[in-house]
Design a protein around this motif. Structure first.
Motif, PDB file in Angstrom:
ATOM      1  N   THR A  58       0.836  -1.202   0.000  1.00  7.39           N
ATOM      2  CA  THR A  58       0.000   0.000   0.000  1.00  7.39           C
ATOM      3  C   THR A  58       0.870   1.250   0.000  1.00  7.39           C
ATOM      4  O   THR A  58       2.090   1.179   0.211  1.00  7.39           O
ATOM      5  CB  THR A  58      -0.903   0.025   1.247  1.00  7.39           C
ATOM      6  N   LYS A 188     -10.043  -0.190  -2.630  1.00  8.39           N
ATOM      7  CA  LYS A 188     -11.206   0.070  -1.772  1.00  8.39           C
ATOM      8  C   LYS A 188     -12.451  -0.704  -2.196  1.00  8.39           C
ATOM      9  O   LYS A 188     -13.461  -0.690  -1.494  1.00  8.39           O
ATOM     10  CB  LYS A 188     -11.514   1.573  -1.770  1.00  8.39           C
ATOM     11  N   ARG A 189     -12.391  -1.386  -3.321  1.00 13.09           N
ATOM     12  CA  ARG A 189     -13.547  -2.136  -3.798  1.00 13.09           C
ATOM     13  C   ARG A 189     -13.635  -3.483  -3.089  1.00 13.09           C
ATOM     14  O   ARG A 189     -12.627  -4.171  -2.910  1.00 13.09           O
ATOM     15  CB  ARG A 189     -13.462  -2.346  -5.311  1.00 13.09           C
ATOM     16  N   LYS A 193     -10.922  -6.629  -2.610  1.00  8.42           N
ATOM     17  CA  LYS A 193     -10.456  -7.067  -1.293  1.00  8.42           C
ATOM     18  C   LYS A 193     -10.628  -8.570  -1.117  1.00  8.42           C
ATOM     19  O   LYS A 193      -9.810  -9.230  -0.473  1.00  8.42           O
ATOM     20  CB  LYS A 193     -11.201  -6.308  -0.193  1.00  8.42           C
TER      21      LYS A 193
END
Length: 334
Positions: A58, A188-189, A193
């Motif tokens: 990230t 973020k979907r 994930k």
């Protein structure tokens, strides 16, 4: 269906070592099942494993690199000095055949293993530091791995440093970069994930396939040389891995790291990306042309394959020892 996938993923992530060992045993007794895993197929599988690592990186990990660059640099230096030179020393102590020697040297010159991050978590280490070390050592691999192998390998063995550089670039750095970008844009979907959470299992399957493919390749040599070859290589891998843990932990103590970071640097130094070493050994030293001219060249993949399984086992055991120590200490303090 989704629950089944999750359950299988948890199982594979929890029992990495038994799965890899099972693949090796099955490949030995039923080689037809893994005979297709060689050459470009192995490289593609390694690329998928590296992609799975990239999917976990990230922007926060990159920010963490900026917070303590000195510790990351120290970890990278430890990674690319301790393991290569310990490997080189062991080849001299055990008087290894040049191709067996290049195999263990190749393991020593590879970056930290992806599974080391999980082991650091189990050992209550510094997971952020672990991810950062793995990421930096992997990004340095296209330069450091070929250069060190060229320097330390027996001069009678031709080392294609440029080819190795390009191969590592294609099958490690590029997939990691793609994985990071995917995480950045789609992280973020919920669907992404879900995919991300199952990628460690994909890595375990990939590692099992690579090890199985290597066992098929070296099977004739194992038959020809018997248990003596396996015990010799196991002894070398044992000392290489164990000294990596001890010296890595010693570096942490020398520079006064906290307990979590000392554990992490020990695991990061000791656990190598033996899957990468296996693919590189098969592609650049045990390729069909070289094996046709030098049949013993196939031996170079044996230390890599054994290291794949052994590092997973020993790292998990070491993490368990650390966890047991913490539990025992907690009981004494209560």
């Amino acid at each position: 269906m989704l629950n089944i996938v999750r359950a299988v993923s948890r199982f594979l992530s929890t029992y990495t070592s038994p799965v890899v060992i099972a693949c090796a045993i099955v490949a030995f007794f039923a080689p037809v099942l893994f005979g297709w895993v060689h050459g470009n197929v192995s490289s593609i599988i390694l690329g998928v494993i590296m992609l799975s690592m990239g999917l976990t990186i990230t922007t926060q990990d990159l920010r963490n690199l900026m917070k303590c660059p000195w510790h990351i640099l120290l970890g990278a230096v430890a990674q690319y000095t301790i393991m290569p030179f310990v490997a080189f020393g062991l080849t001299k102590i055990f008087g290894l055949d040049p191709y067996l020697a290049v195999g263990i040297i190749l393991v020593g010159c590879c970056p930290g293993g992806v599974s080391s991050n999980v082991m650091s978590f189990l050992a209550k280490g510094d997971v952020t530091y672990s991810v950062s070390m793995t990421m930096v050592s992997t990004l340095l691999a296209p330069i450091m791995t070929p250069m060190l192998v060229l320097w330390l390998a027996d001069t009678s063995i031709n080392v294609n440093a440029l080819g190795m550089f390009l191969n590592i670039l294609y099958v490690t750095v590029a997939p990691i970069t793609i994985g990071f970008l995917c995480n950045y844009f789609f992280g973020k979907r919920s669907a992404f994930k879900e995919i991300q959470s199952n990628m460690p299992a994909v890595s375990v399957i990939g590692l099992g396939l690579i090890v199985g493919g290597v066992i098929v390749t070296v099977r004739p040599q194992l038959f020809a040389n018997g248990l003596g070859l396996i015990f010799l290589v196991l002894a070398v891998v044992f000392f290489h891995n164990g000294l990596g843990y001890l010296l890595g932990y010693g570096v942490g103590r020398l520079f006064k790291f906290n307990t979590a970071k000392k554990r992490t640097i020990a695991i990061e130094v000791g656990v190598q990306n033996a899957g990468m070493a296996t693919v590189l050994a098969a592609a650049f030293f045990a390729d069909p042309a070289n094996v046709a001219a030098h049949p013993e060249a196939v031996l170079c993949v044996v230390p890599c394959a054994i290291s794949c399984a052994y590092h997973s086992i020993s790292g998990t055991v070491l993490a368990g020892i650390f966890a047991h120590y913490d539990h025992k200490k907690a009981l004494q303090n209560n």
